[in-house]
Design a protein around this motif. Structure first.
Motif, mmCIF file in Angstrom:
data_model
loop_
_atom_site.group_PDB
_atom_site.id
_atom_site.type_symbol
_atom_site.label_atom_id
_atom_site.label_comp_id
_atom_site.label_asym_id
_atom_site.label_seq_id
_atom_site.Cartn_x
_atom_site.Cartn_y
_atom_site.Cartn_z
ATOM 1 N N TYR A 120 -6.203 -0.735 8.009
ATOM 2 C CA TYR A 120 -6.299 -0.825 6.541
ATOM 3 C C TYR A 120 -5.532 -2.054 6.038
ATOM 4 O O TYR A 120 -6.045 -2.851 5.266
ATOM 5 N N VAL A 121 -4.298 -2.178 6.484
ATOM 6 C CA VAL A 121 -3.435 -3.286 6.070
ATOM 7 C C VAL A 121 -4.032 -4.625 6.499
ATOM 8 O O VAL A 121 -4.073 -5.579 5.722
ATOM 9 N N VAL A 165 4.507 0.286 1.828
ATOM 10 C CA VAL A 165 4.662 -0.684 2.909
ATOM 11 C C VAL A 165 3.880 -1.935 2.524
ATOM 12 O O VAL A 165 2.873 -1.852 1.836
ATOM 13 N N SER A 166 4.362 -3.090 2.952
ATOM 14 C CA SER A 166 3.675 -4.322 2.593
ATOM 15 C C SER A 166 2.429 -4.502 3.449
ATOM 16 O O SER A 166 2.302 -3.908 4.516
ATOM 17 N N THR A 206 -5.289 4.171 -4.268
ATOM 18 C CA THR A 206 -5.226 4.201 -5.730
ATOM 19 C C THR A 206 -3.786 4.277 -6.229
ATOM 20 O O THR A 206 -3.500 3.937 -7.363
ATOM 21 N N GLY A 207 -2.883 4.761 -5.375
ATOM 22 C CA GLY A 207 -1.488 4.920 -5.783
ATOM 23 C C GLY A 207 -1.279 6.099 -6.711
ATOM 24 O O GLY A 207 -0.255 6.232 -7.361
ATOM 25 N N LYS A 208 -2.274 6.995 -6.784
ATOM 26 C CA LYS A 208 -2.204 8.079 -7.755
ATOM 27 C C LYS A 208 -2.177 9.484 -7.141
ATOM 28 O O LYS A 208 -2.089 10.469 -7.866
ATOM 29 N N LYS A 209 -2.294 9.594 -5.837
ATOM 30 C CA LYS A 209 -2.285 10.924 -5.222
ATOM 31 C C LYS A 209 -0.948 11.597 -5.451
ATOM 32 O O LYS A 209 0.083 10.925 -5.499
ATOM 33 N N VAL A 236 0.856 -1.177 0.000
ATOM 34 C CA VAL A 236 0.000 0.000 0.000
ATOM 35 C C VAL A 236 0.897 1.234 0.000
ATOM 36 O O VAL A 236 1.956 1.253 0.630
ATOM 37 N N ARG A 237 0.466 2.245 -0.743
ATOM 38 C CA ARG A 237 1.239 3.482 -0.833
ATOM 39 C C ARG A 237 0.766 4.446 0.243
ATOM 40 O O ARG A 237 -0.424 4.604 0.484
ATOM 41 N N ILE A 238 1.736 5.067 0.872
ATOM 42 C CA ILE A 238 1.461 6.134 1.824
ATOM 43 C C ILE A 238 2.022 7.384 1.185
ATOM 44 O O ILE A 238 3.109 7.351 0.602
ATOM 45 N N VAL A 239 1.277 8.464 1.247
ATOM 46 C CA VAL A 239 1.722 9.679 0.577
ATOM 47 C C VAL A 239 1.762 10.856 1.540
ATOM 48 O O VAL A 239 0.932 10.968 2.434
ATOM 49 N N LYS A 240 2.772 11.687 1.351
ATOM 50 C CA LYS A 240 2.873 12.939 2.100
ATOM 51 C C LYS A 240 2.645 14.065 1.110
ATOM 52 O O LYS A 240 3.348 14.174 0.107
#
Length: 100
Positions: A85-86, A50-51, A40-43, A25-29
């Motif tokens: 979430y994970v 992180v797995s 979505t991995g698009k922000k 899963v993507r975490i975004v700042k």
């Protein structure tokens, strides 16, 4: 014969291993310095992966890995949200298979 599609790989910031993007899963700042889960991995913003491993999230919290990666304070609430979430996504993969 089906052509093997290249599997996009990403580095897990917790284990430092390369894994298929689907299993992470993507975490975004954001530019504003806010951190969020990015299903979505698009922000737009600085992303890290992180797995889908609830135990790894606990390790990340203990070692303050997200803080180090993003150079910001990360609230306990965010770690709780990320853990849930994970945990949920991992359960779904186990139920429906990893290709969903």
């Amino acid at each position: 014969m089906m052509k093997q599609r290249k599997v996009p790989m990403r580095k897990d910031i917790i284990s430092q291993e390369m894994k298929p993007k689907k299993e992470m899963v993507r975490i975004v700042k954001t530019a504003e310095g806010e951190i969020s889960i990015d299903p979505t991995g698009k922000k737009s913003g600085r992303g890290a992966y992180v797995s889908l491993d609830p135990e790894a999230i606990k390790v990340a919290q203990t070692k303050k890995i997200l803080e180090a990666t993003f150079s910001i304070d990360v609230s306990e609430a965010f770690y709780t949200e990320l853990f849930e979430y994970v945990d949920h996504q991992k359960a779904r993969q186990e139920l429906f298979g990893a290709n969903k």
